[in-house]
Design an enzyme around this catalytic site. Structure first.
Site, short mmCIF file in Angstrom:
data_model
loop_
_atom_site.label_atom_id
_atom_site.label_comp_id
_atom_site.label_asym_id
_atom_site.label_seq_id
_atom_site.Cartn_x
_atom_site.Cartn_y
_atom_site.Cartn_z
N TYR A 38 42.59 -24.72 41.50
CA TYR A 38 43.58 -23.76 42.00
C TYR A 38 43.42 -22.42 41.24
O TYR A 38 43.36 -21.35 41.85
CB TYR A 38 44.98 -24.33 41.79
CG TYR A 38 46.11 -23.36 42.02
CD1 TYR A 38 46.52 -23.02 43.31
CD2 TYR A 38 46.78 -22.76 40.95
CE1 TYR A 38 47.57 -22.13 43.53
CE2 TYR A 38 47.83 -21.87 41.15
CZ TYR A 38 48.21 -21.56 42.43
OH TYR A 38 49.24 -20.67 42.64
N GLY A 39 43.33 -22.52 39.92
CA GLY A 39 43.17 -21.30 39.11
C GLY A 39 41.90 -20.53 39.49
O GLY A 39 41.90 -19.30 39.52
N VAL A 93 58.30 -7.59 60.89
CA VAL A 93 57.43 -8.46 60.09
C VAL A 93 56.84 -9.57 60.94
O VAL A 93 57.57 -10.28 61.64
CB VAL A 93 58.21 -9.09 58.91
CG1 VAL A 93 57.23 -9.75 57.94
CG2 VAL A 93 59.05 -8.06 58.18
N ALA A 122 61.84 -3.39 58.22
CA ALA A 122 60.47 -3.51 58.75
C ALA A 122 60.41 -4.51 59.90
O ALA A 122 61.25 -5.41 60.01
CB ALA A 122 59.53 -3.96 57.63
N ILE A 169 57.82 -20.03 39.73
CA ILE A 169 58.85 -19.96 40.77
C ILE A 169 59.10 -21.32 41.42
O ILE A 169 58.16 -22.00 41.85
CB ILE A 169 58.41 -18.95 41.88
CG1 ILE A 169 57.99 -17.59 41.26
CG2 ILE A 169 59.52 -18.78 42.91
CD1 ILE A 169 59.07 -16.84 40.52
N GLY A 193 55.27 -14.98 39.19
CA GLY A 193 56.11 -15.62 38.18
C GLY A 193 56.04 -17.12 38.34
O GLY A 193 55.32 -17.63 39.21
N1 LIG Z 1 55.45 -20.93 42.91
C1 LIG Z 1 54.84 -20.44 41.83
O1 LIG Z 1 55.28 -20.67 40.69
C2 LIG Z 1 53.62 -19.59 41.98
C3 LIG Z 1 53.03 -19.08 40.82
C4 LIG Z 1 51.90 -18.29 40.93
C5 LIG Z 1 51.38 -17.98 42.17
N2 LIG Z 1 51.95 -18.48 43.29
C6 LIG Z 1 51.36 -18.11 44.59
O2 LIG Z 1 52.36 -17.66 45.46
C7 LIG Z 1 52.02 -17.96 46.81
C8 LIG Z 1 53.15 -18.71 47.47
O3 LIG Z 1 53.38 -19.89 46.71
P1 LIG Z 1 54.63 -20.83 46.91
O4 LIG Z 1 54.98 -21.35 45.58
O5 LIG Z 1 55.64 -20.16 47.75
O6 LIG Z 1 53.92 -22.01 47.73
P2 LIG Z 1 54.49 -23.00 48.85
O7 LIG Z 1 55.91 -23.30 48.62
O8 LIG Z 1 53.54 -24.14 48.89
O9 LIG Z 1 54.33 -22.13 50.17
C9 LIG Z 1 53.05 -21.82 50.63
C10 LIG Z 1 53.11 -21.27 52.01
O10 LIG Z 1 51.75 -21.19 52.50
C11 LIG Z 1 51.68 -21.89 53.74
N3 LIG Z 1 50.40 -22.53 53.97
C12 LIG Z 1 49.74 -23.39 53.17
N4 LIG Z 1 48.63 -23.83 53.77
C13 LIG Z 1 48.59 -23.24 54.99
C14 LIG Z 1 47.69 -23.30 56.08
N5 LIG Z 1 46.60 -24.07 56.05
N6 LIG Z 1 47.96 -22.56 57.17
C15 LIG Z 1 49.06 -21.79 57.23
N7 LIG Z 1 49.95 -21.69 56.22
C16 LIG Z 1 49.71 -22.41 55.11
C17 LIG Z 1 52.77 -22.95 53.64
O11 LIG Z 1 53.07 -23.44 54.93
P3 LIG Z 1 53.66 -24.93 55.15
O12 LIG Z 1 55.12 -24.79 54.92
O13 LIG Z 1 53.31 -25.24 56.56
O14 LIG Z 1 52.96 -25.80 54.16
C18 LIG Z 1 53.88 -22.15 52.98
O15 LIG Z 1 54.54 -21.33 53.92
C19 LIG Z 1 50.71 -18.77 46.75
O16 LIG Z 1 49.63 -17.90 46.98
C20 LIG Z 1 50.70 -19.27 45.30
O17 LIG Z 1 49.38 -19.48 44.84
C21 LIG Z 1 53.06 -19.29 43.23
#
Ligand SMILES: NC(=O)c1ccc[n+]([C@@H]2O[C@H](COP(=O)([O-])OP(=O)(O)OC[C@H]3O[C@@H](n4cnc5c(N)ncnc54)[C@H](OP(=O)(O)O)[C@@H]3O)[C@@H](O)[C@H]2O)c1
Length: 335
Positions: A217-218, A62, A60, A252, A250
């Site tokens: 957050y929830g 992206v 793709a 993660i 999950g």
């Molecule tokens: N990890 C888990 O266990 C888990 C579980 C359930 C759901 N989730 C969901 O999965 C998704 C990804 O989570 P993750 O764990 O990968 O989180 P993460 O490591 O905090 O990554 C979040 C991403 O979002 C970007 N972001 C945050 N605020 C932003 C802003 N104002 N403008 C542009 N980009 C922004 C961050 O950019 P920067 O690098 O610049 O901060 C990063 O690329 C989220 O929606 C989270 O709620 C995660």
């Protein structure tokens, strides 16, 4: 070692509803000619960067979301270093700070000028904040980033999403909107509501309650599910064949997760790598197994329709969320 070997996993130690009985390389379709956007896609230490990586490996083009050019270029560079065979032209920066809705709208409008199709929009970027942090339009940071920024994208991009979905060459259910949610939607104490901005800014006890950040957050992740259901209802009513889902990736190990649970804690040790967190959102975005039964649904790892809480099935709350979102964006002159 092949590019995708880090996603072929061992035992399903979390006993998710569906075992990891598939891999992107063997079970997801070739995506040559398809175009997608992933918000929060700028790091391989997070879920979004791994979604971008796998989509690119499948062929793709992206658009890689992130808040600054530097962060996005750095993310693209790491993906190209990990997989040198990828064509750099297939990884395009999509720079917008999700807390700045004007920027988000402008970048989406620019995208409409750049491309002639959009096959999948993955609303993955997200935050977990320590404080309520209410912006100039009266919205706290969790809902501003996790919900409203993605609402703006989803309302700006329909010309291409619908055109792609309605094209005679697009198979049924091939165009997808994925709103990455969380099982944290289920932890919020009830009653809650999205009926007014005061309800949106529920602080769940604030500094007096150590769980306040988790509940806020929830609550934003519940908004992702309610938004998914209402958006699907609206698309279905207009006969636009787009599938909208709200996956939980999950538990993660990511940069964001580490900030919340700490490194080397029990939660940390009992979590899966970021590459595996990408799998359920990927399944929602491109798997050919996604069918009508997935429309508007909460999806658990690693690609199975699941039940969400009763609150997230409440159509009145979904309509409340939509109405207040439109009121906020109206006051921001973005509708
Ligand atoms: N990890 C888990 O266990 C888990 C579980 C359930 C759901 N989730 C969901 O999965 C998704 C990804 O989570 P993750 O764990 O990968 O989180 P993460 O490591 O905090 O990554 C979040 C991403 O979002 C970007 N972001 C945050 N605020 C932003 C802003 N104002 N403008 C542009 N980009 C922004 C961050 O950019 P920067 O690098 O610049 O901060 C990063 O690329 C989220 O929606 C989270 O709620 C995660």
């Amino acid at each position: 070692m092949s590019d995708s070997s880090n996603t072929s996993v061992g035992p399903d130690k979390f006993h998710y509803s569906r075992p990891l009985d598939w891999s992107p390389t063997n079970d997801l379709p070739n995506l040559k000619g398809k175009v997608g956007i992933v918000t929060g896609g700028n790091s391989l230490d997070s879920i979004g960067g791994n979604i971008v990586h796998q989509l690119a490996l499948l062929g793709a083009k992206v658009y890689v979301g992130g808040r600054s050019s530097e962060r996005v270029e750095h993310g693209i560079h790491s993906i190209l270093t990990t997989s040198p065979s990828l064509a750099p032209a297939n990884l395009v920066p999509f720079v917008a700070d999700l807390s700045n809705w004007t920027q988000v709208k402008q970048r989406a409008e620019q995208f409409l000028q750049e491309e002639t199709r959009l096959d999948f929009l993955i609303n993955n970027g997200g935050v977990w904040t320590d404080d309520l942090d209410i912006n100039e339009f009266g919205v706290n940071a969790d809902l501003a980033v996790n919900h409203i920024a993605h609402f703006v994208l989803t309302q700006t991009l329909p010309p291409l999403l619908s055109k792609t979905a309605l094209s005679s060459s697009t198979p049924k259910n091939a165009v997808r909107i994925v709103n990455v949610s969380s099982n944290a939607h289920s932890i919020i104490p009830q009653p809650t509501s999205f009926a007014t901005l005061a309800d949106w800014n529920n602080d769940f006890g604030g500094k007096q309650n150590q769980w306040s950040p988790a509940f806020r957050y929830g609550f934003s992740k519940a908004a992702n599910i309610l938004f998914t259901k209402e958006l699907q209802r609206r698309l279905d009513a207009e006969d636009v064949p787009i599938v909208v889902t709200a996956p939980h990736p999950g538990s993660i190990l990511t940069t964001g997760f580490a900030k919340v649970v700490g490194v080397d804690t029990e939660e940390w040790k009992n979590s899966l790598p970021a590459s595996q967190g990408a799998l359920t959102p990927l399944w929602c975005a491109v798997s050919e197994q996604v069918d009508d039964t997935c429309k508007g649904r909460y999806i658990m790892p690693f690609g199975v329709v699941a039940e969400n809480t009763e609150f997230c099935d409440d159509e009145t709350e979904a309509k409340n969320l939509w109405r207040v979102t439109e009121e906020v964006l109206g006051s921001a002159k973005l509708l």
